[in-house]
Design a protein around this motif. Sequence first.
Motif, short mmCIF file in Angstrom:
data_model
loop_
_atom_site.label_atom_id
_atom_site.label_comp_id
_atom_site.label_asym_id
_atom_site.label_seq_id
_atom_site.Cartn_x
_atom_site.Cartn_y
_atom_site.Cartn_z
N GLY A 183 0.81 -1.21 0.00
CA GLY A 183 0.00 0.00 0.00
C GLY A 183 0.84 1.25 0.00
O GLY A 183 2.04 1.23 -0.25
N CYS A 192 -3.56 12.28 4.77
CA CYS A 192 -3.42 11.58 3.49
C CYS A 192 -3.62 12.52 2.31
O CYS A 192 -2.85 12.51 1.35
CB CYS A 192 -4.42 10.42 3.41
SG CYS A 192 -4.15 9.12 4.64
N ASP A 226 4.49 -1.86 -3.44
CA ASP A 226 3.62 -2.21 -4.56
C ASP A 226 4.26 -3.30 -5.41
O ASP A 226 5.34 -3.08 -5.96
CB ASP A 226 3.40 -0.95 -5.40
CG ASP A 226 2.47 -1.14 -6.57
OD1 ASP A 226 2.78 -1.97 -7.46
OD2 ASP A 226 1.44 -0.47 -6.64
N PRO A 239 -0.76 3.57 6.81
CA PRO A 239 -1.28 3.39 5.46
C PRO A 239 -2.36 4.42 5.12
O PRO A 239 -3.11 4.86 6.00
CB PRO A 239 -1.86 1.98 5.47
CG PRO A 239 -2.09 1.67 6.90
CD PRO A 239 -1.15 2.50 7.72
N CYS A 240 -2.41 4.80 3.86
CA CYS A 240 -3.46 5.67 3.33
C CYS A 240 -3.99 5.03 2.06
O CYS A 240 -3.21 4.72 1.15
CB CYS A 240 -2.92 7.06 2.97
SG CYS A 240 -2.62 8.13 4.36
N PRO A 241 -5.29 4.83 1.96
CA PRO A 241 -5.85 4.30 0.71
C PRO A 241 -5.58 5.26 -0.45
O PRO A 241 -5.56 6.48 -0.26
CB PRO A 241 -7.35 4.21 0.99
CG PRO A 241 -7.48 4.26 2.48
CD PRO A 241 -6.32 5.05 2.97
N LEU A 242 -5.38 4.72 -1.62
CA LEU A 242 -5.11 5.54 -2.81
C LEU A 242 -6.15 6.64 -2.98
O LEU A 242 -5.81 7.79 -3.24
CB LEU A 242 -5.07 4.65 -4.06
CG LEU A 242 -4.80 5.36 -5.39
CD1 LEU A 242 -3.41 5.97 -5.40
CD2 LEU A 242 -4.97 4.39 -6.54
N SER A 273 -7.73 8.27 -0.88
CA SER A 273 -7.68 9.34 0.12
C SER A 273 -6.59 10.38 -0.17
O SER A 273 -6.53 11.41 0.48
CB SER A 273 -7.46 8.75 1.52
OG SER A 273 -6.16 8.19 1.62
N GLN A 284 -2.57 10.93 -6.64
CA GLN A 284 -3.15 9.73 -7.25
C GLN A 284 -2.72 9.62 -8.71
O GLN A 284 -2.32 8.55 -9.17
CB GLN A 284 -4.68 9.76 -7.18
CG GLN A 284 -5.25 9.53 -5.82
CD GLN A 284 -6.77 9.55 -5.85
OE1 GLN A 284 -7.39 8.90 -6.69
NE2 GLN A 284 -7.37 10.28 -4.94
N THR A 308 0.21 1.72 -7.48
CA THR A 308 -1.07 2.01 -6.82
C THR A 308 -1.23 1.28 -5.48
O THR A 308 -2.32 1.23 -4.95
CB THR A 308 -2.24 1.65 -7.77
OG1 THR A 308 -2.11 0.30 -8.15
CG2 THR A 308 -2.25 2.56 -8.99
N ARG A 321 -0.67 -2.02 -4.74
CA ARG A 321 -1.27 -3.36 -4.83
C ARG A 321 -0.27 -4.43 -4.38
O ARG A 321 0.93 -4.23 -4.51
CB ARG A 321 -1.68 -3.65 -6.27
CG ARG A 321 -2.83 -2.78 -6.73
CD ARG A 321 -3.16 -3.14 -8.14
NE ARG A 321 -2.00 -2.78 -8.97
CZ ARG A 321 -2.09 -2.20 -10.14
NH1 ARG A 321 -3.24 -1.94 -10.66
NH2 ARG A 321 -1.02 -1.91 -10.83
#
Length: 147
Positions: free
Chosen positions: A33, A42, A52, A124-127, A129, A135, A144, A146
């Motif tokens: 991530g 984020c 990734d 962690p930060c989701p993409l 966010s 992005q 990204t 993954r």
Amino acid sequence: MRKLAGLSIALASLVAAVSPAQAQQAHLPIAPGIWVKTDTQCSATVMAYVYDRGRFGSVYFYGPGHSMGPANETEPLSRVSAGMNGFNVINDGPIEVAARENGQAVVRAVSLSEGVQWSETVRPCPLVSLSARFQAGLTRLGLTGRP
């Protein structure tokens, strides 16, 4: 001459022992991530660590007002080995990573002669966010977050 031939054979078998498939199996003790410093939102980050698809490293914007980039300083994970105090050494160093409580991690650089050079606690930060610009930069780099 025989000693040289024997050394060549030993070296060749050592190189063959680390196949590309094994190199792809190297993994960190953290989830794949995008990881940002804990004191940064984020959506406001201009620098993140990205784990990734077998790569790890930093991605960041730089220059006046962070107007340039992103710079991609990720590298393939060819080897992850045990370091000191629960840290894992990436490739041959100097970057090390350790998982911490509450889903956080610590990323640091260590000099063999001078010790820890810097250390950052990350989360962690989701993409989705991250800012649209970050992005887009990660997507352009093919990173990204993954597994």
